[in-house]
Design a protein around this motif. Structure first.
Motif, PDB file in Angstrom:
ATOM      1  N   LYS A  30       0.830  -1.213   0.000  1.00  0.00           N
ATOM      2  CA  LYS A  30       0.000   0.000   0.000  1.00  0.00           C
ATOM      3  C   LYS A  30       0.862   1.259   0.000  1.00  0.00           C
ATOM      4  CE  LYS A  30      -2.052  -1.309   3.804  1.00  0.00           C
ATOM      5  NZ  LYS A  30      -1.402  -2.639   3.891  1.00  0.00           N
ATOM      6  N   SER A  31       1.842   1.276   0.892  1.00  0.00           N
ATOM      7  CA  SER A  31       2.678   2.476   0.994  1.00  0.00           C
ATOM      8  C   SER A  31       3.585   2.617  -0.213  1.00  0.00           C
ATOM      9  CB  SER A  31       3.514   2.433   2.277  1.00  0.00           C
ATOM     10  OG  SER A  31       2.657   2.373   3.406  1.00  0.00           O
ATOM     11  N   THR A  32       4.045   1.490  -0.766  1.00  0.00           N
ATOM     12  CA  THR A  32       4.880   1.538  -1.968  1.00  0.00           C
ATOM     13  C   THR A  32       4.072   2.136  -3.121  1.00  0.00           C
ATOM     14  OG1 THR A  32       5.912  -0.496  -1.171  1.00  0.00           O
ATOM     15  CG2 THR A  32       6.411   0.160  -3.430  1.00  0.00           C
ATOM     16  N   LEU A  33       2.826   1.739  -3.206  1.00  0.00           N
ATOM     17  CA  LEU A  33       1.913   2.248  -4.222  1.00  0.00           C
ATOM     18  C   LEU A  33       1.730   3.759  -4.047  1.00  0.00           C
ATOM     19  CD1 LEU A  33      -0.013   1.077  -6.419  1.00  0.00           C
ATOM     20  CD2 LEU A  33      -1.773   0.951  -4.683  1.00  0.00           C
ATOM     21  N   LEU A  34       1.538   4.151  -2.814  1.00  0.00           N
ATOM     22  CA  LEU A  34       1.351   5.562  -2.524  1.00  0.00           C
ATOM     23  C   LEU A  34       2.586   6.380  -2.900  1.00  0.00           C
ATOM     24  CD1 LEU A  34      -0.871   7.107  -0.349  1.00  0.00           C
ATOM     25  CD2 LEU A  34       1.426   7.827   0.211  1.00  0.00           C
ATOM     26  N   ASN A  35       3.749   5.879  -2.513  1.00  0.00           N
ATOM     27  CA  ASN A  35       5.000   6.581  -2.842  1.00  0.00           C
ATOM     28  C   ASN A  35       5.196   6.713  -4.344  1.00  0.00           C
ATOM     29  OD1 ASN A  35       5.683   6.901  -0.157  1.00  0.00           O
ATOM     30  ND2 ASN A  35       6.994   5.092  -0.087  1.00  0.00           N
ATOM     31  N   ALA A  36       4.749   5.701  -5.083  1.00  0.00           N
ATOM     32  CA  ALA A  36       4.918   5.743  -6.539  1.00  0.00           C
ATOM     33  C   ALA A  36       4.043   6.836  -7.144  1.00  0.00           C
ATOM     34  CB  ALA A  36       4.570   4.386  -7.142  1.00  0.00           C
ATOM     35  N   LEU A  37       2.907   7.106  -6.518  1.00  0.00           N
ATOM     36  CA  LEU A  37       1.972   8.090  -7.057  1.00  0.00           C
ATOM     37  C   LEU A  37       2.161   9.475  -6.450  1.00  0.00           C
ATOM     38  CD1 LEU A  37      -0.985   5.632  -7.052  1.00  0.00           C
ATOM     39  CD2 LEU A  37      -0.127   6.764  -9.106  1.00  0.00           C
ATOM     40  N   VAL A  38       2.601   9.508  -5.215  1.00  0.00           N
ATOM     41  CA  VAL A  38       2.841  10.774  -4.511  1.00  0.00           C
ATOM     42  C   VAL A  38       4.280  10.749  -3.990  1.00  0.00           C
ATOM     43  CG1 VAL A  38       1.994  12.357  -2.719  1.00  0.00           C
ATOM     44  CG2 VAL A  38       0.423  10.685  -3.725  1.00  0.00           C
ATOM     45  N   PRO A  39       5.237  11.117  -4.847  1.00  0.00           N
ATOM     46  CA  PRO A  39       6.643  10.970  -4.459  1.00  0.00           C
ATOM     47  C   PRO A  39       7.008  11.697  -3.159  1.00  0.00           C
ATOM     48  CG  PRO A  39       6.450  11.473  -6.793  1.00  0.00           C
ATOM     49  CD  PRO A  39       5.079  11.614  -6.214  1.00  0.00           C
ATOM     50  N   GLU A  40       6.357  12.815  -2.879  1.00  0.00           N
ATOM     51  CA  GLU A  40       6.697  13.560  -1.657  1.00  0.00           C
ATOM     52  C   GLU A  40       6.251  12.830  -0.401  1.00  0.00           C
ATOM     53  OE1 GLU A  40       4.098  15.676  -3.774  1.00  0.00           O
ATOM     54  OE2 GLU A  40       5.744  14.952  -5.009  1.00  0.00           O
ATOM     55  N   ALA A  41       5.424  11.830  -0.566  1.00  0.00           N
ATOM     56  CA  ALA A  41       4.851  11.161   0.610  1.00  0.00           C
ATOM     57  C   ALA A  41       5.928  10.484   1.445  1.00  0.00           C
ATOM     58  CB  ALA A  41       3.808  10.141   0.179  1.00  0.00           C
ATOM     59  N   ARG A  42       6.877   9.834   0.805  1.00  0.00           N
ATOM     60  CA  ARG A  42       7.971   9.148   1.504  1.00  0.00           C
ATOM     61  C   ARG A  42       7.487   8.319   2.680  1.00  0.00           C
ATOM     62  NH1 ARG A  42      10.341  14.175   0.883  1.00  0.00           N
ATOM     63  NH2 ARG A  42      11.590  14.283  -0.999  1.00  0.00           N
ATOM     64  N   GLN A  43       6.495   7.513   2.438  1.00  0.00           N
ATOM     65  CA  GLN A  43       6.006   6.604   3.472  1.00  0.00           C
ATOM     66  C   GLN A  43       7.016   5.470   3.643  1.00  0.00           C
ATOM     67  OE1 GLN A  43       3.683   7.903   5.306  1.00  0.00           O
ATOM     68  NE2 GLN A  43       2.007   6.474   5.007  1.00  0.00           N
ATOM     69  N   ASP A  44       7.197   5.036   4.869  1.00  0.00           N
ATOM     70  CA  ASP A  44       8.083   3.892   5.117  1.00  0.00           C
ATOM     71  C   ASP A  44       7.506   2.642   4.484  1.00  0.00           C
ATOM     72  OD1 ASP A  44       9.969   5.196   6.491  1.00  0.00           O
ATOM     73  OD2 ASP A  44       9.265   4.623   8.481  1.00  0.00           O
ATOM     74  N   THR A  45       8.368   1.835   3.903  1.00  0.00           N
ATOM     75  CA  THR A  45       7.934   0.529   3.395  1.00  0.00           C
ATOM     76  C   THR A  45       8.952  -0.485   3.900  1.00  0.00           C
ATOM     77  OG1 THR A  45       9.245   0.694   1.387  1.00  0.00           O
ATOM     78  CG2 THR A  45       7.012   1.556   1.277  1.00  0.00           C
ATOM     79  N   LYS A  46       8.534  -1.709   4.039  1.00  0.00           N
ATOM     80  CA  LYS A  46       9.447  -2.699   4.588  1.00  0.00           C
ATOM     81  C   LYS A  46       9.233  -4.057   3.966  1.00  0.00           C
ATOM     82  CE  LYS A  46      10.790  -1.379   8.953  1.00  0.00           C
ATOM     83  NZ  LYS A  46      10.156  -1.078  10.206  1.00  0.00           N
ATOM     84  N   GLU A  47      10.331  -4.788   3.861  1.00  0.00           N
ATOM     85  CA  GLU A  47      10.226  -6.137   3.349  1.00  0.00           C
ATOM     86  C   GLU A  47       9.435  -7.023   4.292  1.00  0.00           C
ATOM     87  OE1 GLU A  47      13.489  -8.561   1.734  1.00  0.00           O
ATOM     88  OE2 GLU A  47      14.364  -6.594   1.340  1.00  0.00           O
ATOM     89  N   ILE A  48       8.750  -7.975   3.687  1.00  0.00           N
ATOM     90  CA  ILE A  48       7.869  -8.841   4.464  1.00  0.00           C
ATOM     91  C   ILE A  48       8.597  -9.543   5.608  1.00  0.00           C
ATOM     92  CG2 ILE A  48       6.123 -10.635   4.279  1.00  0.00           C
ATOM     93  CD1 ILE A  48       5.630  -8.536   2.267  1.00  0.00           C
ATOM     94  N   SER A  49       9.847  -9.951   5.348  1.00  0.00           N
ATOM     95  CA  SER A  49      10.552 -10.724   6.363  1.00  0.00           C
ATOM     96  C   SER A  49      10.655  -9.974   7.688  1.00  0.00           C
ATOM     97  CB  SER A  49      11.938 -11.092   5.865  1.00  0.00           C
ATOM     98  OG  SER A  49      12.601  -9.933   5.431  1.00  0.00           O
ATOM     99  N   PHE A  50      10.533  -8.675   7.635  1.00  0.00           N
ATOM    100  CA  PHE A  50      10.614  -7.894   8.870  1.00  0.00           C
ATOM    101  C   PHE A  50       9.341  -7.966   9.717  1.00  0.00           C
ATOM    102  CE2 PHE A  50      13.840  -5.520   6.398  1.00  0.00           C
ATOM    103  CZ  PHE A  50      14.903  -5.717   7.269  1.00  0.00           C
ATOM    104  N   TYR A  51       8.256  -8.297   9.068  1.00  0.00           N
ATOM    105  CA  TYR A  51       6.991  -8.267   9.817  1.00  0.00           C
ATOM    106  C   TYR A  51       6.890  -9.426  10.792  1.00  0.00           C
ATOM    107  CZ  TYR A  51       5.480  -5.270   5.980  1.00  0.00           C
ATOM    108  OH  TYR A  51       5.363  -4.298   5.053  1.00  0.00           O
ATOM    109  N   SER A  52       7.349 -10.589  10.354  1.00  0.00           N
ATOM    110  CA  SER A  52       7.219 -11.851  11.101  1.00  0.00           C
ATOM    111  C   SER A  52       5.765 -12.093  11.474  1.00  0.00           C
ATOM    112  CB  SER A  52       8.103 -11.852  12.337  1.00  0.00           C
ATOM    113  OG  SER A  52       7.556 -11.010  13.333  1.00  0.00           O
ATOM    114  N   ALA A  53       5.555 -12.981  12.395  1.00  0.00           N
ATOM    115  CA  ALA A  53       4.184 -13.342  12.720  1.00  0.00           C
ATOM    116  C   ALA A  53       3.596 -12.434  13.789  1.00  0.00           C
ATOM    117  CB  ALA A  53       4.141 -14.795  13.177  1.00  0.00           C
ATOM    118  N   LYS A  54       4.377 -11.483  14.235  1.00  0.00           N
ATOM    119  CA  LYS A  54       3.923 -10.665  15.369  1.00  0.00           C
ATOM    120  C   LYS A  54       2.903  -9.609  14.979  1.00  0.00           C
ATOM    121  CE  LYS A  54       7.983 -11.237  18.264  1.00  0.00           C
ATOM    122  NZ  LYS A  54       9.222 -11.240  17.468  1.00  0.00           N
ATOM    123  N   GLY A  55       2.663  -9.513  13.705  1.00  0.00           N
ATOM    124  CA  GLY A  55       1.667  -8.537  13.279  1.00  0.00           C
ATOM    125  C   GLY A  55       2.200  -7.121  13.348  1.00  0.00           C
ATOM    126  N   VAL A  56       3.478  -6.946  13.145  1.00  0.00           N
ATOM    127  CA  VAL A  56       4.053  -5.605  13.126  1.00  0.00           C
ATOM    128  C   VAL A  56       3.745  -4.969  11.776  1.00  0.00           C
ATOM    129  CG1 VAL A  56       6.166  -4.264  13.368  1.00  0.00           C
ATOM    130  CG2 VAL A  56       5.941  -6.465  14.532  1.00  0.00           C
TER     131      VAL A  56
END
Ligand SMILES: Nc1nc2c(ncn2[C@@H]2O[C@H](COP(=O)(O)OP(=O)(O)OP(=O)(O)O)[C@@H](O)[C@H]2O)c(=O)[nH]1
Ligand SMILES: [Mg+2]
Ligand SMILES: [Zn+2]
Length: 307
Positions: free
Chosen positions: A188-214
């Motif tokens: 979602k945030s990657t999509l947003l950044n692609a359309l609104v470059p100034e947004a600079r929302q953080d995005t993270k690889e899936i492996s960082f989320y783990s099962a903890k629901g982060v």
């Protein structure tokens, strides 16, 4: 002065006004009508506010009536609800075929919810650059087959490679206020950044989320689109808790069943095993997709257990 809430971090709200962006807080307790809410003010709300004497900050005096909103059951507080965003033109569900694969059940719960708020919805299949194998191609085919005839557009994009964004997606969002929702990690945030470059929302690889629901995105935030309109990025959701829907009301939120309302023998028909049920007949005749009917039953029975 008036403004629109573009971000809420709990006690402070970021409000866009004609004179620029201000930080605002609520004064005292806000009276809310019937709803028990974890957040009295949501992103998208139009508010009346006043500058605090001698300061840069402002106080929110009033929320203008909401045209609509998307709301879900609070995951933290029982019997409470959380407004995801308000005053929307449409809701966009971002889905992916893997890492994580969005289930049909999840899609249907989301659509039941947006139908119940009368907010048009569409599906955006992201990470198309990763599509591989017959199984995934088949999944995509089924998604198109089920949802397009119901009036939900299905677009294929890649936020990473920009595929489909400008030529296909932009016409759907230009000039509108759109909510972006979906599981954590669908992009979602990657999509947003692609359309609104100034947004600079953080995005993270899936492996960082783990099962903890982060979740990488932790607060909803509204961003104006350079081409007009705005996009609201939201934290990922695991399960979509639908607000109480009556048994014989659920089919109103399935467009393919809504068509036949009032045609069943019993007017309080739940379309499970009542005699003279037109919905079941249409299912058998192939006018209603079996997967959708299965989702209907699942939601019906889940809601049942909450009663
Ligand atoms: N291959 C590929 N990876 C993508 C694409 N879009 C996003 N990603 C990757 O998917 C991961 C998650 O992306 P995010 O944008 O952080 O996902 P999110 O939906 O905002 O997640 P939350 O904020 O936790 O809800 C990142 O590593 C992105 O680089 C895409 O189109 N293709
Ligand atoms: Mg995010
Ligand atoms: Zn029926």
């Amino acid at each position: 002065m008036k403004g629109r809430v573009i971000k809420s971090t709990g006690s402070w709200y970021v409000v866009q006004t004609d004179g620029g962006i201000v930080s605002a807080r609520l004064k005292g307790k806000f009276k809310q009508d019937e709803l028990k809410l974890t957040n009295p003010i949501a992103v998208g709300d139009l508010v009346e506010l006043e500058k605090e004497p001698g300061q840069e900050t402002a106080v929110i005096l009033e929320i203008l009536p909401r045209e609509n909103y998307v709301i879900r059951k609070s995951t933290r507080k029982q019997h409470f609800s959380h407004i995801i965003a308000s005053n929307l033109d449409q809701a966009i569900l971002v889905i992916t075929m893997k890492k994580p694969r969005t289930s049909l059940g999840f899609i249907d719960r989301f659509l039941v919810s947006t139908e119940s708020f009368r907010i048009p919805a569409m599906l955006v299949v992201n990470k198309m650059d990763q599509l591989e194998g017959e199984d995934e191609v088949e999944w995509l085919r089924v998604i198109h087959e089920i949802y397009e005839p119901l009036g939900y557009p299905v677009l294929e994009v890649s936020a990473l490679t920009d595929m489909g964004l400008k030529e296909k997606f932009l016409p759907f969002i230009q000039g509108k206020s759109s909510l972006i929702s979906g599981h954590s990690g669908v992009g979602k945030s990657t999509l947003l950044n692609a359309l609104v470059p100034e947004a600079r929302q953080d995005t993270k690889e899936i492996s960082f989320y783990s099962a903890k629901g982060v979740h990488t995105t932790t607060f909803a935030e509204l961003f104006p689109l350079p081409e007009g309109g705005d996009l609201i990025d939201t934290p990922g959701i695991k399960e979509f808790g639908i607000l109480d829907v009556e048994e014989n009301e659920l089919s109103h939120y399935f467009p393919e069943m809504r068509k036949y309302l009032g045609q069943c023998k019993y007017n309080n028909c739940t379309h499970v095993n009542e005699p003279g049920c037109v919905v079941r007949k249409k299912l058998e005749e192939g006018y209603i997709h079996p997967y959708r009917y299965q989702s209907y039953l699942n939601i019906l029975h889940e809601e049942d257990s909450h009663r």
